[in-house]
Design a protein around this motif. Structure first.
Motif, PDB file in Angstrom:
ATOM      1  N   GLN A  72      -6.917  -2.302  -4.369  1.00 37.93           N
ATOM      2  CA  GLN A  72      -7.921  -1.347  -3.896  1.00 37.93           C
ATOM      3  C   GLN A  72      -8.232  -0.300  -4.961  1.00 37.93           C
ATOM      4  N   ALA A 117       0.851  -1.190   0.000  1.00 40.48           N
ATOM      5  CA  ALA A 117       0.000   0.000   0.000  1.00 40.48           C
ATOM      6  C   ALA A 117       0.886   1.240   0.000  1.00 40.48           C
ATOM      7  N   VAL A 167      -2.800   3.120  -0.639  1.00 43.11           N
ATOM      8  CA  VAL A 167      -3.696   2.282  -1.446  1.00 43.11           C
ATOM      9  C   VAL A 167      -2.892   1.165  -2.108  1.00 43.11           C
ATOM     10  N   THR A 168      -3.465  -0.019  -2.121  1.00 42.25           N
ATOM     11  CA  THR A 168      -2.873  -1.127  -2.869  1.00 42.25           C
ATOM     12  C   THR A 168      -3.365  -1.060  -4.309  1.00 42.25           C
ATOM     13  N   SER A 172      -5.803  -0.707   2.795  1.00 45.36           N
ATOM     14  CA  SER A 172      -5.609   0.617   2.200  1.00 45.36           C
ATOM     15  C   SER A 172      -6.210   1.617   3.171  1.00 45.36           C
TER      16      SER A 172
END
Length: 386
Positions: free
Chosen positions: A286, A183, A282-283, A270
Motif C-alpha cells: 500500500q 499491515a 499500512v502494508t 491497510s
C-alpha cells in the motif's frame, strides 16, 4: 502466531481445494505462456525462466511433487505446493493451469535482479520489500524475510512433516507474507497523505508555502521542508485543521480501507480509522501504491505480479498536487522509526524503458539501516545494464 491456512494434502490436490482460500481460482487470468516442459506440473516463470519444477512422487494418485529453485527467494510469490499440506500463493490461484493434467506455465512480472538485491540486503531481518512500476502496475519485487523453502515439505515423508512443523513453529514467522499481508503503523510516512490532503483541500496552494505549528527548525517550514525535516508537530496541526473526515477521504483515494485488493494474491487491508488516536496501518504494498501514484501524476495503478489488469483504478490526487509532492518524497532519505519499532525506506528508480518505479522496504527491529540498503540495492539493480 499467524499461520498459513492448510488443507490436508492428498485431499486438497485431488479435489482442487487449496490452502489459500483468500485467492480463489476464479481469479485466474490468461497468463499461461506455454506448455510446461518439466514432465509434471506447469511452472511459475520469472523473466521467462522456471523457478519451479516437478519430480516423480512415488505415488499413483498424485504422480508428481513440486520442486523449487531459490525457494526462499521466491516463496512470497510462488507460495507452496505440498502433497500433505495443500497449496498457497500462485500455486493455488493458478491451480487449473499448473496441474499436471494440463501443465501450462504462468509468467510473472518479477525482475530477478531486483528481487535478489532486496533479499540479500534484508537477510535474516524481519523485513519486507516491494518494487512497483508506477505506470504499468507490474510488481518487480515482492520480498519477505526471513523466508522458507517450500521444497522442504513438498513431499509426503516424515522429513517433510518435520520441516512443515519447524517452519510453522518458528517465532520469526517465515511463512508470513510480510509485503502483502503485514499491515503496521506507517509512522511519518503517513505525512505524505496528510500533505496531499492539505494541498487538495486548499489548506496550502503549493508545497513552498510556510506551515504553522512547528518550533525550532520546523518553525515556518514550508510543506516540502516539513516533510524533509520530519516535522511531526506541523503535520499534527495540519491533520487537526483538515479533520478526520477529509483525512479519511484522502487516505481512501490512495487505497486505504480497501479489503478487496488482489495482485492476484490477496492483500491485507491497510486501514485508516483515526489519525488522532493513531489507528492507521499500512502494508508495504500500500505504501508503494501511495508513492507510485505521485510518480504517475496522481493516478493509482492496479498492482499485480501476473496477467493483465486495469491500468488505472482511480486518482489519488490531482496532477498538480502529485508534481508538488513528488520531489519532496523522492529527495527524502531517512524516515524516522515508528513507535512499534519498524523502520521504513521509500525511494524511486527508473526501468530501462524509462518507467518510474516506487521502492519500499520495511524492517522491524534494531537494524533500521537494512531497509535503506534494500531500496538502494533495488535501485542499483534496476539501473544495471541488461
Amino acid at each position: 502466531m499467524r499461520r498459513p491456512l492448510a488443507v490436508p494434502g492428498l485431499l486438497a490436490l485431488l479435489t482442487g481445494c487449496t490452502g489459500d482460500a483468500d485467492a480463489p481460482n476464479a481469479r485466474e487470468e490468461t497468463t499461461s505462456s506455454r506448455v510446461g516442459t518439466s514432465g509434471g506440473y506447469g511452472d511459475i516463470l520469472v523473466a521467462g525462466e522456471p523457478v519451479t519444477g516437478s519430480k516423480e512422487s512415488g505415488t499413483t494418485k498424485v504422480p508428481y511433487q513440486r520442486t523449487y529453485t531459490d525457494g526462499e527467494l521466491y516463496a512470497p510469490v510462488t507460495g507452496y505446493r505440498a502433497l500433505m499440506f495443500g497449496t498457497t500463493g500462485l500455486e493455488s490461484i493458478y491451480e487449473d493451469s499448473l496441474k499436471y493434467s494440463k501443465g501450462e506455465d504462468v509468467e510473472t512480472t518479477i525482475d530477478p535482479a531486483v528481487q535478489e538485491a532486496a533479499f540479500a540486503e534484508l537477510g535474516g531481518e524481519r523485513g519486507a520489500a516491494i518494487a512497483l512500476n508506477a505506470e504499468t502496475g507490474d510488481l518487480l519485487a515482492v520480498v519477505s524475510t526471513p523466508s522458507y523453502d517450500p521444497t522442504a515439505f513438498a513431499g509426503n515423508t516424515p522429513k517433510d512433516q518435520e520441516a512443515w512443523k519447524k517452519a510453522n513453529d518458528d517465532p520469526d514467522e517465515p511463512m508470513f507474507n510480510r509485503p502483502l499481508r503485514e499491515a503496521t503503523a506507517p509512522g511519518e510516512a503517513f505525512h505524505i497523505v496528510i500533505a496531499a490532503a492539505a494541498l487538495e483541500n486548499g489548506l496550502y496552494d503549493t508545497a513552498e508555502e510556510p506551515t504553522t505549528g512547528g518550533t525550532g527548525e520546523c518553525a515556518n517550514a514550508t510543506v516540502r521542508q516539513a516533510l524533509a525535516r520530519s516535522c511531526e508537530a506541523v503535520f499534527a496541526k495540519m491533520a487537526d485543521d483538515l479533520g478526520e473526515t477529509k483525512l479519511r477521504e484522502a487516505a481512501e483515494k490512495f487505497g486505504f480501507n480497501d479489503d478487496k485488493l488482489y495482485v492476484p494474491l490477496r492483500v491485507a487491508e491497510s486501514t485508516y480509522d483515526s489519525y488522532r488516536d493513531g489507528n492507521i496501518t499500512v502494508t508495504p504494498l500500500q505504501l508503494a501504491m501511495v508513492t507510485a501514484s505521485l510518480a504517475d501524476r496522481g493516478e493509482v495503478v492496479g498492482p499485480g505480479m501476473t496477467g493483465t489488469r486495469d491500468l488505472s483504478i482511480g486518482r489519488s490526487v490531482s496532477e498538480a498536487t502529485a508534481n508538488e509532492l513528488l520531489p519532496s518524497v523522492r529527495d527524502k532519505r531517512e524516515w524516522a522509526p515508528t513507535d512499534t519499532g519498524s523502520s521504513w525506506s521509500l525511494a524511486y528508480a527508473t526501468t530501462t524503458q524509462g518507467d518510474p518505479v516506487a521502492l519500499v522496504a520495511r524492517v522491524t527491529g534494531p537494524n533500521a539501516e537494512a531497509a535503506e540498503r534494500a531500496t538502494k540495492a533495488m535501485s542499483e539493480a534496476l539501473a544495471a545494464p541488461l
